[in-house]
Design an enzyme around this catalytic site. Structure first.
Site, PDB file in Angstrom:
ATOM      1  N   GLU A 150      -3.016  -0.151  -8.449  1.00 23.80           N
ATOM      2  CA  GLU A 150      -4.109   0.885  -8.647  1.00 23.80           C
ATOM      3  C   GLU A 150      -3.385   1.885  -8.260  1.00 23.80           C
ATOM      4  O   GLU A 150      -1.858   1.664  -7.931  1.00 23.80           O
ATOM      5  CB  GLU A 150      -4.327   0.527  -6.631  1.00 23.80           C
ATOM      6  CG  GLU A 150      -5.389   1.420  -6.700  1.00 23.80           C
ATOM      7  CD  GLU A 150      -6.199   1.373  -5.117  1.00 23.80           C
ATOM      8  OE1 GLU A 150      -7.004   0.324  -4.884  1.00 23.80           O
ATOM      9  OE2 GLU A 150      -6.396   2.513  -4.724  1.00 23.80           O
ATOM     10  N   ASP A 208       0.453  -1.309  -0.121  1.00 23.23           N
ATOM     11  CA  ASP A 208      -0.004  -0.354   0.062  1.00 23.23           C
ATOM     12  C   ASP A 208       1.045   1.367   0.059  1.00 23.23           C
ATOM     13  O   ASP A 208       2.003   1.405   0.398  1.00 23.23           O
ATOM     14  CB  ASP A 208      -0.257  -0.104   1.709  1.00 23.23           C
ATOM     15  CG  ASP A 208      -2.015   0.892   1.469  1.00 23.23           C
ATOM     16  OD1 ASP A 208      -2.353   1.611  -0.112  1.00 23.23           O
ATOM     17  OD2 ASP A 208      -2.811   0.738   2.448  1.00 23.23           O
TER      18      ASP A 208
END
Ligand code: ZN
Length: 481
Positions: free
Chosen positions: A263, A157
């Site tokens: 992403e 992340d």
């Protein structure tokens, strides 16, 4: 050895057996067991040599090490993370403790959700002194313990550089969330137009021509016409980030050994992402033949860690509908970061996306652990609470929070029965939320905390089922998920 025989051997051992974990493959049986508060794998059969451990009475007892997680993955591939491509509703459940995933498994039971159980940023890893290999191993053991076979992802992340991407993928991450914030001129939204004009003029002619031919004097889908001034500002703010994203995407393609979900996150910016900005970024990725699985714009309103959404809900909804149209147009999902406890927007998010969305949570699972501590070990909670208050200013370097500590009732004037209430008050929630790294570094806290959690693991799972289950319920209602 057969599973039944292994269980019979274990039955007389005095060890606690996690019944749902028992599984066999390649003539080898594995069961998760607990001796007092220490968990390990009990292994017997042909492939026991894959595992490191000690043999006793025909059973090999193997510690929950990263190496043994890898061995588990060889026998039972469902314990390894995998891409979530093709899954509609996906949800990140960051677990900073390595204890929460079993609760997360139970929280999504009965829903068609593809979870990303392993999800940490470099910041979280640094603050907890863990590695990507550690978080993936923890997720694997939890998944095995619960006998969960539905698959899960592992998200590196907020990765910012190629080095970080290499580190995450090398450890087995199946998702990269690229954070372009360091390639975004954070101040530019506030620059006067003259300054933007000068900066724009300094860009190579080919770059300017590229943007002008594509976006000026044209009726663009969804966003309509873009003025020259608006386009210049978008290019000045985002051109570098778009190039970085393109570069990193190709890098991932080069080094990956498994399917990787990409992403793009532009949520950690100072200003909200406008539809025009989102459209230009989406279109530039599209022209570079990049299809991200999801994009995380900076939505309107405040998404602060661990507390409810703050802002105009109608403005959020109007904004969100347009971002969804753009995401649909380019064929990716929206991603909602800092999704912990944002119940006020979940219903809209579920409805507008029709459940085709990615939502990330993390810190709220740590807070649920502290709620359990407040309930079962009041002395430890009191000590931790005071420490968190004293050290909040240090954690504020990493996390933006706005709650006012003077609103937190003096803990010396409260009885023990009140303590769990601190985990419902916004100011104390945020204080405990952001100081996890500092707390977990203190030996006095660390040892007693993990002992308390081990003694009360079922209480923790129940708290997670209740709290994350509420997230899931509101997000998925009406979408048949
Ligand atoms: Zn984020």
């Amino acid at each position: 050895m057969e599973l039944r025989a292994l269980k019979e051997l274990l039955a007389g051992s005095g060890l606690f057996v996690y019944e749902k974990s028992a599984d066999e493959a390649q003539n080898t049986c594995v069961v998760m067991v607990r001796n007092g508060l220490d968990k390990c794998l009990a292994v017997a059969g042909e492939k026991a040599d894959l595992f490191e451990g000690k043999e006793e009475g025909g059973i090999k007892f193997c510690p929950l090490s990263n190496e043994n997680a890898a061995a588990l993955g060889v026998l039972f591939p469902y314990t390894k993370p995998a891409s979530h491509k093709g899954h509609k509703f996906t949800m990140g459940f960051g677990d900073r403790l390595g204890l929460a995933t079993a609760g997360h498994v139970r929280a999504i039971a009965g829903h068609d959700i593809y979870p990303v159980f392993a999800q940490q940023s470099i910041r979280e890893l640094n603050l907890t002194h863990r590695t990507f290999a550690d978080i993936i191993a923890a997720a694997a053991f939890n998944v095995f313990q619960e006998g969960y076979k539905g698959g899960y992802g592992a998200d590196g992340d907020h990765l910012k550089t190629k080095e970080e991407i290499k580190y995450a993928l090398g450890a087995g991450c199946t998702m990269v969330t690229l954070d372009c914030s360091e390639h975004i001129d954070q101040q530019a939204a506030a620059y006067p137009q003259e300054k933007i004009d000068v900066m724009y003029a300094e860009l190579p002619e080919a770059t300017r021509t590229h943007y002008e031919e594509l976006y000026l004097n044209k009726e663009l889908p969804i966003i309509g016409r873009l003025s020259a001034d608006d386009l210049k500002r978008i290019v000045v703010v985002f051109h570098d980030a778009i190039e970085h994203a393109t570069d990193c995407y190709h890098y991932i393609d080069e080094i990956r050994t498994v399917d990787v979900d990409f992403e793009l996150s532009i949520d950690e910016t100072l200003t909200i992402t406008t539809p025009a900005e989102h459209f230009v970024i989406g279109n530039e990725l599209h022209l570079a033949h990049i299809v991200p699985i999801s994009v995380a714009p900076h939505f309107s309103g405040a998404f602060e860690k661990g507390i409810e959404y703050a802002g105009d809900l109608n403005a959020f909804a109007r904004d969100f509908v347009v971002h969804q149209e753009i995401a649909d147009f380019f064929g990716y999902k929206l991603s909602l970061h800092s999704g912990s406890d944002k119940f006020a927007v979940f219903s809209t998010v579920g409805k507008v996306t029709k459940g085709h969305v990615h939502v990330k949570t993390a810190g709220t699972s740590w807070l649920e652990a502290m709620r359990v501590v407040a309930e079962v070990n009041p002395d430890l909670y009191r000590h931790a609470h005071k420490f968190a208050l004293e050290h909040r200013h240090e954690a504020e370097k990493y996390y933006h929070v706005s709650t006012d500590v003077t609103e937190i009732p003096n803990i010396d004037l409260q009885n023990d029965a009140y303590l769990p209430e601190y985990m419902t008050l916004a100011a104390s929630r945020q204080t405990v939320h952001i100081t996890y790294g500092l707390l977990l570094e203190q030996p006095w806290f660390r040892e007693e905390f993990f002992r308390t959690m081990a003694e009360h693991e079922e209480d923790y799972y129940a708290a997670l089922v209740r709290h994350l289950g509420k997230h899931v319920r509101i997000l998925t209602a009406e979408n048949g998920i």
